[in-house]
Design a protein around this motif. Structure first.
Motif, short mmCIF file in Angstrom:
data_model
loop_
_atom_site.label_atom_id
_atom_site.label_comp_id
_atom_site.label_asym_id
_atom_site.label_seq_id
_atom_site.Cartn_x
_atom_site.Cartn_y
_atom_site.Cartn_z
N THR A 456 26.90 36.53 25.25
CA THR A 456 28.04 36.84 26.12
C THR A 456 29.35 36.49 25.42
O THR A 456 29.48 35.40 24.86
N GLU A 457 30.30 37.41 25.47
CA GLU A 457 31.60 37.18 24.84
C GLU A 457 32.33 36.01 25.50
O GLU A 457 32.31 35.86 26.73
N VAL A 458 32.96 35.18 24.68
CA VAL A 458 33.75 34.05 25.18
C VAL A 458 35.18 34.53 25.42
O VAL A 458 35.82 35.10 24.53
N THR A 459 35.69 34.31 26.63
CA THR A 459 37.04 34.75 26.98
C THR A 459 38.01 33.58 26.98
O THR A 459 37.61 32.41 26.93
N GLN A 460 39.30 33.91 27.04
CA GLN A 460 40.33 32.87 27.09
C GLN A 460 40.20 32.04 28.36
O GLN A 460 40.44 30.82 28.35
N ASN A 461 39.81 32.68 29.45
CA ASN A 461 39.61 31.96 30.70
C ASN A 461 38.49 30.92 30.57
O ASN A 461 38.56 29.83 31.17
N ASP A 462 37.45 31.25 29.81
CA ASP A 462 36.37 30.29 29.58
C ASP A 462 36.89 29.06 28.86
O ASP A 462 36.51 27.93 29.19
N MET A 463 37.74 29.28 27.86
CA MET A 463 38.29 28.15 27.11
C MET A 463 39.16 27.26 28.00
O MET A 463 39.10 26.03 27.92
#
Length: 612
Positions: A456-463
């Motif tokens: 799954t792609e890591v998004t800025q929101n995840d960070m």
């Protein structure tokens, strides 16, 4: 007999056709009684409606009998025709070959266009040269032993899928197998053992559509003069030989890959079994009672350094050659190392030792993905520094059945050079059941700027979410640690940065420029994360042993000190009790000695003289 017509010929007809009789297209439904014609040698009943062979038992000199295109359902009534050489029963309704026991002189037997499903009851026809079974319902060819004189066998337009016993026909020259269901050469491989076969046809079969068909047939049947009714040239033989050699090489390579594939499967199964035993998932029973297969010997299973195809771990049927090749496999090997393209796969803890070997620069540089399976994570942690050095381009780590059970273990991955992707298989890794495990990974390994976790792609929101969830935790952890402990955790490069932060803490904010302020913030964040480290269980156990030894030494030392202090105290108490009396005696002795001053002085002078 009134139910059968009686045939009578004129004397002129008998003289003109003395040894033959033709009754074709006479609309006969039964064989007529032929009286006074015992000398007949040829009898023709073609194109009638006869349903049964009868009334010809008296024609014992008959050589040629033609019953083509009738409605006969059973071969019968021929037991007395011992001289019969040619029997033509094509295009009838016969379902079974039978009642030919006495026709031992038969030379030609034509049974084409019937409903025969099996070749049988012909092994006694040792003089038979031609057998025609075209357009029947045969599904296979066998039971041909004993036909030692057979030179031509016609099996066109059946449902044949395989052929046997043809190599036991010493005189067979022509074999016609057109328009059947033969799809592989293996189903007719017995033909390659026939030394007499010179003419064969396979047209109309699935095998004839294969690209390898012609050169395979010619390579395995070098004596052929005609194939599919076309003459075989020397050039075709030469080309067939070249192509066949290439095919043989491909076949050997394919067999080798199949063997490697099976050995890999066996090894992985054995590794999995040992892992299950270690995890107490299965009882410790004999290998052949637990899993269907065991593992392979070390040499063939050590595939590292060479590229092989990836194989699924399915259990399939093996050909006899491969089965015999695998019979000697060991059941003791417990690890496997494999390089497949850009992926290095390690199975079992023993595979970690492969990281110590001298990998070629090309192979090591090609590896971008490293997969760990059936290996304790604590053991993997110990080789991570080697992994960073040996495979500098590794960006994707995969863990399956590695006992990842707590978030703290992810801290160990921070020592790697760079990680773009992380794949944690739920099988054997309970940590993935934690709701926030992905956010913790993103927070602790934020300096890697990871792109994917479990595909799954890591998004800025995840960070951002990861920072909110665990930022305070890291700050608290670093704040509560003593300075000496914090410095021991950090690497050499960050020790200087940390000291720099300590030195600038007391300065006024105006004395630190904006650039240094940003650097301080960034370094501080990294320092906070660095305090979240992981100690393996083995190392922790070693530290416990060390601490126990120190405690034991300290205890013994303290016990000795206490014992010594106790003895000193006891002596002091005894001295306090004896001292008054001792003082009195000392005073008394001194008074007595100096009571006579002159004697005392002489005694002292004498002692001084004696000392000199």
């Amino acid at each position: 007999m009134p139910s059968f017509p009686i045939l009578q010929r004129s004397s002129e007809e008998k003289i003109l056709y003395s040894d033959r009789l033709t009754l074709e297209r006479q609309k006969l439904t039964v064989c007529p009684i032929i009286d006074g014609e015992e000398h007949l040698r040829l009898l023709n009943f073609q194109h009638n409606f006869i349903t049964r062979i009868q009334n010809i038992s008296n024609l014992q000199r008959l050589i040629f009998l033609d019953l083509y295109d009738n409605q006969i359902e059973e071969i019968s009534g021929l037991s007395t025709l011992r001289s019969l050489r040619v029997l033509l029963l094509g295009k009838n309704r016969i379902k079974k070959i039978s009642n030919l026991e006495n026709l031992k002189s038969l030379d030609v037997l034509d049974l084409h266009g019937n409903q025969i499903t099996k070749i049988e009851n012909v092994s006694h026809l040792c003089d038979l040269r031609v057998l025609n079974l075209a357009r029947n319902l045969l599904s296979h060819v066998d039971n041909l032993n004993g036909l030692d004189s057979l030179t031509e066998l016609n099996l066109r337009h059946n449902q044949i899928t395989f052929v046997r016993d043809v190599d036991n026909l010493p005189c067979l020259q022509r074999l016609f197998l057109s328009f059947n269901n033969i799809s592989t050469f293996e189903s007719v491989c017995c033909l390659a053992d026939s030394s007499s076969l010179s003419d064969i046809t396979f047209d109309g079969n699935p095998i004839a559509q294969e690209s390898w068909y012609k050169h395979t047939i010619l390579q395995n049947m070098m004596q052929l003069r005609q194939l599919d009714m076309k003459r075989v040239t020397e050039e075709e033989r030469r080309m067939a030989s070249i192509v066949a050699k290439k095919e043989e090489e491909k076949k050997r390579e394919s067999h080798k890959q199949s063997l490697l594939k099976e050995k890999k499967r066996l090894t992985i199964n054995n590794v999995a079994r040992k892992w299950d035993l270690q995890q107490h998932r299965i009882p410790n029973i004999a290998p052949n009672q637990d899993r269907k297969v065991s593992d392979s010997p070390q040499d063939p299973s050590q595939l590292h350094g060479s590229t092989v195809s990836a194989f699924p771990e399915e259990t399939g049927s093996l050909d006899s050659g491969l089965t015999s090749a695998l019979q000697g496999l060991s059941v003791t090997d417990t690890h496997l190392v494999e390089v497949d393209g850009d992926t290095l796969s390690l199975y079992g803890s023993g595979a970690l030792e492969s990281l110590d070997r001298n990998w070629s620069v090309q192979t090591a540089g090609m590896v971008t993905t490293v997969s760990f399976t059936f290996i304790e994570f604590d053991e993997i942690v110990q080789v991570l520094p080697k992994l960073k050095i040996k495979f500098p381009n590794s960006l994707h780590l995969k863990f399956k059945e590695t006992n990842l059970v707590m978030l703290q273990q992810f801290n160990a991955l921070a020592q790697l050079r760079h990680v773009d992707q992380l794949t944690i298989d739920p099988q054997g890794n309970p940590v993935v059941n934690f709701t926030l495990w992905k956010y913790y990974v993103l927070f602790r390994l934020s300096h890697f700027s990871m792109q994917k976790i479990n595909g799954t792609e890591v998004t800025q929101n995840d960070m951002i979410m990861a920072e909110r969830l665990f930022g305070i935790l890291a700050h608290v952890a670093s704040s509560e640690l003593p300075q000496y402990r914090l410095i021991s955790i950090l690497g050499d490069a960050r020790k200087k940065q940390f000291r720099y932060l300590l030195e600038t803490k007391g300065k006024k904010p105006g004395l630190v420029n904006e650039e240094n302020s940003d650097s301080k913030r960034l370094v501080g964040e990294n320092t906070n994360r660095a305090t979240l480290n992981y100690t393996t269980r083995d190392f922790y156990n070693e530290r416990l042993e060390e601490i126990k030894e120190k405690k034991k030494f300290c205890k013994m030392y303290m016990e000795d000190l206490v014992k010594e202090a106790t003895e000193i105290n006891m002596k002091n108490e005894a001295l306090q009790k004896l001292w008054p009396q001792m003082f009195i005696e000392l005073v008394r002795d001194a008074v007595i000695e100096i009571r006579n001053k002159s004697s005392y002085m002489k005694l002292c002078l004498q002692q001084i003289t004696d000392q000199k």
